[in-house]
Design a protein around this motif. Structure first.
Motif, PDB file in Angstrom:
ATOM      1  N   LEU A 179       0.866  -1.177   0.000  1.00 37.37           N
ATOM      2  CA  LEU A 179       0.000   0.000   0.000  1.00 37.37           C
ATOM      3  C   LEU A 179       0.900   1.223   0.000  1.00 37.37           C
ATOM      4  O   LEU A 179       1.756   1.370   0.880  1.00 37.37           O
ATOM      5  N   VAL A 180       0.702   2.110  -0.981  1.00 40.12           N
ATOM      6  CA  VAL A 180       1.515   3.320  -1.054  1.00 40.12           C
ATOM      7  C   VAL A 180       1.036   4.313   0.004  1.00 40.12           C
ATOM      8  O   VAL A 180      -0.140   4.681   0.044  1.00 40.12           O
ATOM      9  N   LEU A 181       1.966   4.756   0.844  1.00 44.09           N
ATOM     10  CA  LEU A 181       1.657   5.744   1.874  1.00 44.09           C
ATOM     11  C   LEU A 181       2.051   7.151   1.424  1.00 44.09           C
ATOM     12  O   LEU A 181       1.332   8.112   1.712  1.00 44.09           O
ATOM     13  N   GLU A 182       3.175   7.265   0.749  1.00 46.42           N
ATOM     14  CA  GLU A 182       3.641   8.550   0.219  1.00 46.42           C
ATOM     15  C   GLU A 182       4.411   8.287  -1.069  1.00 46.42           C
ATOM     16  O   GLU A 182       5.016   7.231  -1.241  1.00 46.42           O
ATOM     17  N   GLY A 183       4.419   9.279  -1.958  1.00 48.39           N
ATOM     18  CA  GLY A 183       5.164   9.149  -3.196  1.00 48.39           C
ATOM     19  C   GLY A 183       4.484   8.198  -4.155  1.00 48.39           C
ATOM     20  O   GLY A 183       3.256   8.121  -4.225  1.00 48.39           O
ATOM     21  N   GLY A 195       4.729  -3.198 -13.624  1.00 48.85           N
ATOM     22  CA  GLY A 195       3.912  -3.807 -14.655  1.00 48.85           C
ATOM     23  C   GLY A 195       3.307  -2.809 -15.627  1.00 48.85           C
ATOM     24  O   GLY A 195       2.205  -3.035 -16.144  1.00 48.85           O
ATOM     25  N   GLY A 196       4.002  -1.693 -15.855  1.00 46.61           N
ATOM     26  CA  GLY A 196       3.489  -0.670 -16.754  1.00 46.61           C
ATOM     27  C   GLY A 196       2.399   0.199 -16.155  1.00 46.61           C
ATOM     28  O   GLY A 196       1.778   0.998 -16.858  1.00 46.61           O
ATOM     29  N   GLU A 197       2.183   0.096 -14.845  1.00 41.66           N
ATOM     30  CA  GLU A 197       1.109   0.813 -14.150  1.00 41.66           C
ATOM     31  C   GLU A 197       1.715   1.725 -13.091  1.00 41.66           C
ATOM     32  O   GLU A 197       2.681   1.361 -12.423  1.00 41.66           O
ATOM     33  N   SER A 198       1.135   2.913 -12.933  1.00 42.83           N
ATOM     34  CA  SER A 198       1.623   3.878 -11.953  1.00 42.83           C
ATOM     35  C   SER A 198       0.807   3.786 -10.674  1.00 42.83           C
ATOM     36  O   SER A 198      -0.431   3.721 -10.709  1.00 42.83           O
ATOM     37  N   PHE A 199       1.501   3.803  -9.544  1.00 46.56           N
ATOM     38  CA  PHE A 199       0.877   3.685  -8.229  1.00 46.56           C
ATOM     39  C   PHE A 199       1.211   4.933  -7.423  1.00 46.56           C
ATOM     40  O   PHE A 199       2.383   5.288  -7.260  1.00 46.56           O
ATOM     41  N   ALA A 200       0.165   5.598  -6.915  1.00 50.27           N
ATOM     42  CA  ALA A 200       0.306   6.808  -6.110  1.00 50.27           C
ATOM     43  C   ALA A 200      -0.213   6.527  -4.706  1.00 50.27           C
ATOM     44  O   ALA A 200      -0.566   5.392  -4.369  1.00 50.27           O
ATOM     45  N   ALA A 201      -0.268   7.559  -3.870  1.00 51.93           N
ATOM     46  CA  ALA A 201      -0.737   7.393  -2.492  1.00 51.93           C
ATOM     47  C   ALA A 201      -2.107   6.711  -2.462  1.00 51.93           C
ATOM     48  O   ALA A 201      -3.010   7.065  -3.227  1.00 51.93           O
TER      49      ALA A 201
END
Length: 242
Positions: free
Chosen positions: A172-176, A181-187
């Motif tokens: 789980l993205v907390l910051e940044g 897999g070619g996908e962007s993950f944000a907070a």
């Protein structure tokens, strides 16, 4: 209700883009990440408590694990500000709520039935140390046993993060943010990789801070029959999927 219930497949949810869904308790809303069952369910969820909201007293037959993301969570055991990590084992009982309001990331019915270990930890006080053989990664351990490991990780800006997880992994993205897999993950983006799938990610320009849980998916429903060498398929959910 079944959501992301095939634990042999990659799953990704960008929770910040999802609408909040009301729970049966007024003032408590949620964003569902995975789920098997109705109101009593094996579930991974982001839950938001409005100020002065409270759930009725209840027991956790399958255990409860949560990380406080914002605000202050409260129950009979005390006040838990952002960064707190809590494990309430099977059979535990409490009356959760929040006077000021809070948001938590919570997992239900995912404990070993014999686990009776209670954890109430200030995650912000746990020091980060360089991860062995993982350049650009620092880790802060929260919990580990023979079944699973839970930790916080900091990824340096642009770091290439590679890992062959032991028994699957969730992040789980907390910051940044990061890409995978070619996908962007944000907070508040969540990623689950099944048993046998490697993690190959790259931190964004600002770096990344993530909650990580590794090893537990070996005991997830349906996984024992899965061939470890199979190529995992992909599911991804955004604002249009609930």
């Amino acid at each position: 209700m079944n959501l992301n219930d095939d634990f042999t497949r990659r799953a990704a949810v960008h929770a910040a883009k999802l609408p909040w869904q009301p729970s049966p308790t007024a003032g408590v809303d949620r964003r569902m990440l995975d789920r098997i069952g109705g109101e009593v369910a094996r579930a991974t969820t982001i839950v938001r408590y409005a100020p002065n909201s409270r759930f009725p007293t209840h027991s956790h037959g399958g255990g409860e694990e949560f990380l406080v993301l914002e605000g202050v969570f409260q129950d009979e055991h005390g006040d838990f500000p952002a960064g707190s990590y809590v494990r309430n084992p099977p059979g535990s009982r409490h009356t959760p709520g929040s006077a000021a309001g809070c948001t938590i990331f919570v997992k239900l019915w995912q404990f070993d039935p014999a686990d009776r270990t209670e954890v109430r930890l200030d995650g912000t006080a746990v020091p980060h140390m360089p991860a062995p053989e993982r350049p650009g990664v620092e880790i802060a351990p929260l919990f580990h046993d023979g079944r699973e490991e839970v930790r916080l990780e900091r990824w340096a800006p642009g770091a290439a993060v590679a890992l062959m997880p032991r028994g699957g992994i969730e992040l789980l993205v907390l910051e940044g943010g990061f890409t995978e897999g070619g996908e962007s993950f944000a907070a508040l983006s969540w990623l689950r990789l099944p048993v046998g799938a490697p993690l190959a990610a790259r931190a964004g320009a600002q770096g990344c801070r993530v909650w990580v849980k590794e090893g537990h998916l070996a005991a997830a429903p349906g996984v024992r029959d899965h061939t470890r060498s199979a190529t995992p398929a992909t599911k991804s959910y955004s604002a249009s999927s609930v």
